[in-house]
Design a protein around this motif. Structure first.
Motif, PDB file in Angstrom:
ATOM      1  N   GLN A   1      -3.036  -7.502   2.535  1.00  0.00           N
ATOM      2  CA  GLN A   1      -2.121  -8.464   1.919  1.00  0.00           C
ATOM      3  C   GLN A   1      -2.272  -9.848   2.550  1.00  0.00           C
ATOM      4  O   GLN A   1      -2.187 -10.866   1.856  1.00  0.00           O
TER       5      GLN A   1
ATOM      6  N   HIS B   1     -10.893  -5.518  -4.009  1.00  0.00           N
ATOM      7  CA  HIS B   1      -9.857  -5.736  -5.012  1.00  0.00           C
ATOM      8  C   HIS B   1      -9.477  -4.500  -5.823  1.00  0.00           C
ATOM      9  O   HIS B   1      -8.753  -4.621  -6.787  1.00  0.00           O
TER      10      HIS B   1
ATOM     11  N   ARG C   1       3.034 -14.307  -3.578  1.00  0.00           N
ATOM     12  CA  ARG C   1       1.747 -14.969  -3.805  1.00  0.00           C
ATOM     13  C   ARG C   1       1.947 -16.330  -4.461  1.00  0.00           C
ATOM     14  O   ARG C   1       1.312 -17.321  -4.070  1.00  0.00           O
TER      15      ARG C   1
ATOM     16  N   HIS D   1      -1.910  -5.731  -2.417  1.00  0.00           N
ATOM     17  CA  HIS D   1      -1.574  -7.107  -2.748  1.00  0.00           C
ATOM     18  C   HIS D   1      -0.076  -7.339  -2.516  1.00  0.00           C
ATOM     19  O   HIS D   1       0.732  -6.453  -2.793  1.00  0.00           O
TER      20      HIS D   1
ATOM     21  N   GLU E   1      -5.298 -11.398   1.063  1.00  0.00           N
ATOM     22  CA  GLU E   1      -5.058 -11.828  -0.320  1.00  0.00           C
ATOM     23  C   GLU E   1      -4.328 -13.162  -0.366  1.00  0.00           C
ATOM     24  O   GLU E   1      -4.634 -14.035  -1.194  1.00  0.00           O
TER      25      GLU E   1
END
Length: 325
Positions: free
Chosen positions: A211, A171, A302, A296, A214
């Motif tokens: 990504q 992260h 997201r 990310h 994530e």
């Protein structure tokens, strides 16, 4: 206090980690940090006990609050594949962020939060964000994302960065403000599918894979949080709807409370993404130029994925047709 060292980019950094806030930091910080640890550990325990029978291979990680020696104001959460680490600044930095975001108006001029619910709403959102953060890291661990990266991706560029790429914690912040030029077409062309694995030939390719991981963690996180919410609320809902003495107004009030909790959950997801997006050293719109150099996805993508899971779970939470969804 436990001293741990993690690779941050190409450097090894020292992290001061603890499972309980020290007594010498002041009462206010102690209360905030220990509350955060308590709520986050509740989620970890619930998620583990709920899913362990069906998935006996999962582990129950330890949760640490840390201060990074070289960056005291670090806002981050990460896992080393075994345990979960949450920066101390994250635990109390969210308080002011939530307050600022809730202190706004609807399009018609009404308050976003009704009178009398300001404090309750802020606390609930804070706790739900903590749950989502920890659940996100749990999914990284339970879905073996670190092992997936190590054993599936093969980085074929200059050898000098191979070890740092594979040893980076999942992260950590990436400073993409110094990226001068990125050839998007070349990046896409250099992603080669080879025997079921992804072969990376460009310095930015690893972020494309990250990504994907994530998004997987985001989707799993909101599923775990919704599991816990259902567990907490279902007894009250069923007791009300199965009671011969419950009035129509009481049933309506119960459902209103349920809707409020659902709103808190999806609102917390949006605020969590916004909070961590503030870490960036460049503006959100400018970051669109560097999508292939980010570890990310942008918050909108997201949130879209989390929202899909959220609505799917709301629709399947209750088997009793007499209870409105």
């Amino acid at each position: 206090m436990v001293i741990k060292r993690f690779r941050v980019g190409r450097n090894i950094r020292t992290f001061h980690c603890t499972t309980k806030c020290p007594d010498d930091v002041g009462v206010e910080m102690q209360e905030v940090v220990n509350h955060a640890l308590d709520k986050a550990n509740e989620l970890i325990t619930f998620a583990y006990e709920t899913n362990n029978k069906e998935y006996p291979g999962i582990i129950k990680p330890n949760l640490y609050v840390y201060v990074r020696e070289d960056s005291i104001d670090d806002i981050n959460a990460f896992t080393d594949g075994t345990d979960i680490y949450l920066s101390a600044v994250t635990t109390f930095g969210m308080v002011s962020y939530i307050h600022d975001r809730l202190d706004t108006k609807r399009l018609n001029g009404d308050k976003l939060v009704p009178d009398g619910l300001e404090n309750t709403t802020s606390i609930k959102i804070y706790d739900r964000i903590l749950e989502l953060i920890v659940a996100h890291e749990l999914i990284h661990i339970w879905h073996s994302h670190q092992q997936w990266k190590r054993h599936t991706m093969h980085y074929l560029a200059e050898a000098e960065s191979v070890e740092s790429v594979f040893d980076d914690i999942l992260h950590e912040k990436v400073d993409i403000s110094d990226v001068s030029s990125i050839n998007i077409d070349a990046i896409i062309d250099n992603l080669i599918i080879d025997s079921g694995g992804v072969t990376c030939q460009n310095v930015y390719d690893i972020y494309y894979i990250q990504q994907i991981l994530e998004l997987d963690a985001d989707r799993g996180a909101i599923q775990l949080v919704m599991q816990k919410l259902h567990n907490d609320l279902h007894p009250y809902l069923m007791a009300c709807y199965n009671s011969n003495e419950a009035t129509t107004n009481q049933k309506a009030a119960t459902m209103k409370m349920h809707g409020y909790e659902l709103g808190i959950t999806i609102g917390a997801a949006a605020l969590m993404l916004g909070f961590f997006d503030k870490r960036r050293k460049i503006s959100s719109f400018e970051s669109l130029n560097f999508l292939f150099a980010s570890d990310h996805p942008i918050p909108a993508i997201r949130f879209f994925e989390m929202d899909k899971v959220f609505h799917g779970m709301v629709g399947s939470m209750f088997k009793n047709d007499s209870i409105p969804k």
